[in-house]
Design an enzyme around this catalytic site. Structure first.
Site, PDB file in Angstrom:
ATOM      1  N   THR A   1      -4.077   2.702   2.930  1.00 25.39           N
ATOM      2  CA  THR A   1      -5.470   3.037   2.626  1.00 25.39           C
ATOM      3  C   THR A   1      -5.594   4.536   2.418  1.00 25.39           C
ATOM      4  O   THR A   1      -5.028   5.323   3.182  1.00 25.39           O
ATOM      5  CB  THR A   1      -6.413   2.598   3.764  1.00 25.39           C
ATOM      6  OG1 THR A   1      -6.334   1.177   3.915  1.00 25.39           O
ATOM      7  CG2 THR A   1      -7.858   2.978   3.448  1.00 25.39           C
TER       8      THR A   1
ATOM      9  N   PHE B   1      -8.076   7.726   2.324  1.00 27.22           N
ATOM     10  CA  PHE B   1      -9.347   8.196   2.850  1.00 27.22           C
ATOM     11  C   PHE B   1      -9.697   9.547   2.238  1.00 27.22           C
ATOM     12  O   PHE B   1      -8.807  10.357   1.954  1.00 27.22           O
ATOM     13  CB  PHE B   1      -9.282   8.356   4.373  1.00 27.22           C
ATOM     14  CG  PHE B   1      -9.055   7.076   5.130  1.00 27.22           C
ATOM     15  CD1 PHE B   1     -10.116   6.428   5.752  1.00 27.22           C
ATOM     16  CD2 PHE B   1      -7.788   6.520   5.227  1.00 27.22           C
ATOM     17  CE1 PHE B   1      -9.917   5.248   6.460  1.00 27.22           C
ATOM     18  CE2 PHE B   1      -7.575   5.334   5.928  1.00 27.22           C
ATOM     19  CZ  PHE B   1      -8.642   4.699   6.542  1.00 27.22           C
TER      20      PHE B   1
END
Length: 398
Positions: free
Chosen positions: A280, A282
């Site tokens: 992921t 960010f």
């Protein structure tokens, strides 16, 4: 290449006003295109180029005499709106500050970093990766994290923007345009999902699991083999907390090993995601932008709309290809206040099409003349253009 010089930036200073805190006298330099640009990045003046009729290598920056040795514009003491620039001006800002993540703010206090979720969430892990000694502040929703930065309740926010399996976090793309924050960095985090349950429970006993919809989707194959019912929750750590407080032995959660430790659960299975390479990305958001440099790889994020016409998206993307600038992300989102574009058709009436915002990340610093000329060229096709941030690229994984 002939360049047309325009005074397309206006620069003003305004005090910061924030809830419950007196005016500290600090100032922001808010930059805005007078024509059809908006920019929330470092003060960069872009010379608008005519349509390319000669190779783009001919675009050479000219540093005018009114710049100081660091490449910054010499401004008057009151910093009022710029009255104009020398023709053929292309301002190339120098790296004036170090942008390494720091665990302390400028006044010596600990950095406060907002994230969505509760302790044990992957977003908290990303915040601690960026700022290891920070004070993390949980927020119930993504928008609450944006507002916490705007209201000076925290210094930064770390929010997910895309996952290698689940794709883009559309809500945060929309919030980037709604709020006036700047992207000042990014964090890439390897996500390892675990199946959690009450102490002493075996995974075969579970009948249902709670977790965030993205986490459930990323573990689809494992959960299907176990025949477990999936139930959506606001976040992974929140799901773990729900299981711990419910006391139901047939209920589990998909969350991190750290969440299991925090809420007193057992890890029944590790790395249950369908794809081992589950990463992921960010974004780190702040009230003020950073000053881009050329000392390391940088990434720039922009959002724009396009005028009506054939091949406009092709032309917009070509301004980067012509200058050998690599695009790392393209995302389109419908315009909420202008969802449909009506095109007259004399034969069959009016045709209606969705009208889109285009978000692009590209590998170049705003201190790079290639990026400046590319955005100047893009202005010819864009109805609206805003720089969301220019920041160092994160190449490390946790």
């Amino acid at each position: 290449m002939a360049l047309k010089a325009n005074s397309i930036w206006s620069c003003s200073e305004a005090p910061h006003f924030h809830v419950g805190v007196p005016n500290l006298g600090s100032r922001l330099c808010g930059l805005r295109f007078v024509n059809k640009w908006e920019c929330c990045c470092a003060p960069v003046v872009l010379a608008q180029a005519h349509r390319a009729i000669t190779p783009v290598e001919d675009e050479k920056p000219i540093i005018p005499s009114h710049l100081d040795s660091s490449g910054a514009i010499k401004r008057s003491q009151n910093n009022t709106e710029s009255s104009g620039f020398h023709k053929d001006l292309s301002l190339l800002p120098k790296p004036l500050s170090v942008t390494e993540p720091s665990s302390s703010s400028s006044d010596g206090s600990k950095v406060r970093v907002a994230y969505q979720g509760i302790p044990g969430a992957y977003s908290e892990a990303a915040a601690l990766k960026a700022y290891p000694k920070s004070e993390t502040v949980p927020c119930e929703q993504f928008e609450a994290a944006f507002k916490a930065v705007e209201l000076w309740l925290v210094d930064k926010a770390v929010l997910p923007i895309e996952n290698s399996v689940g794709g883009s976090i559309h809500r945060n793309y929309d919030l980037l345009l709604r709020h006036r924050l700047h992207i000042v960095g990014e964090v890439q985090l390897v996500v390892n999902h675990c199946l959690l349950g009450l102490p002493g429970v075996q995974k075969e006993e579970l009948k249902r699991v709670f977790s965030h919809p993205q986490a459930l989707a990323q573990c689809e194959m494992t959960l299907s083999k176990l025949g477990i019912i999936r139930v959506s929750a606001d976040d992974t750590a929140g799901a773990a907390q729900m299981v711990a407080s419910s006391g139901e032995r047939d209920t589990g959660a998909v969350a991190s090993a750290r969440a299991a430790k925090i809420y007193g659960l057992d890890v029944l299975a590790e790395k249950i995601q369908d794809d081992d390479d589950n990463i992921t990305r960010f974004l780190i958001l702040a009230r003020e932008s950073i000053i881009a440099g050329t000392d390391r790889p940088y990434k720039t994020s922009i959002v724009f709309t396009l005028e009506e016409g054939p091949g406009m998206l092709f032309k917009a993307l070509a301004v980067f290809a012509l200058r050998n600038i690599n695009l790392t992300k393209i995302e389109s989102r419908p315009q909420r206040k202008r969802p449909l574009r009506v095109v007259d058709d004399s034969n069959k009436g009016s045709a209606k099409y969705f009208d889109y915002l285009f978000y692009i990340d590209f590998e170049a610093s705003m201190a790079d003349p290639r990026a400046q000329f590319a955005l100047g060229h893009l202005q010819e096709f864009a109805g609206f253009l805003r720089v969301l941030g220019c920041y160092p690229m994160d190449t490390g994984l946790l």
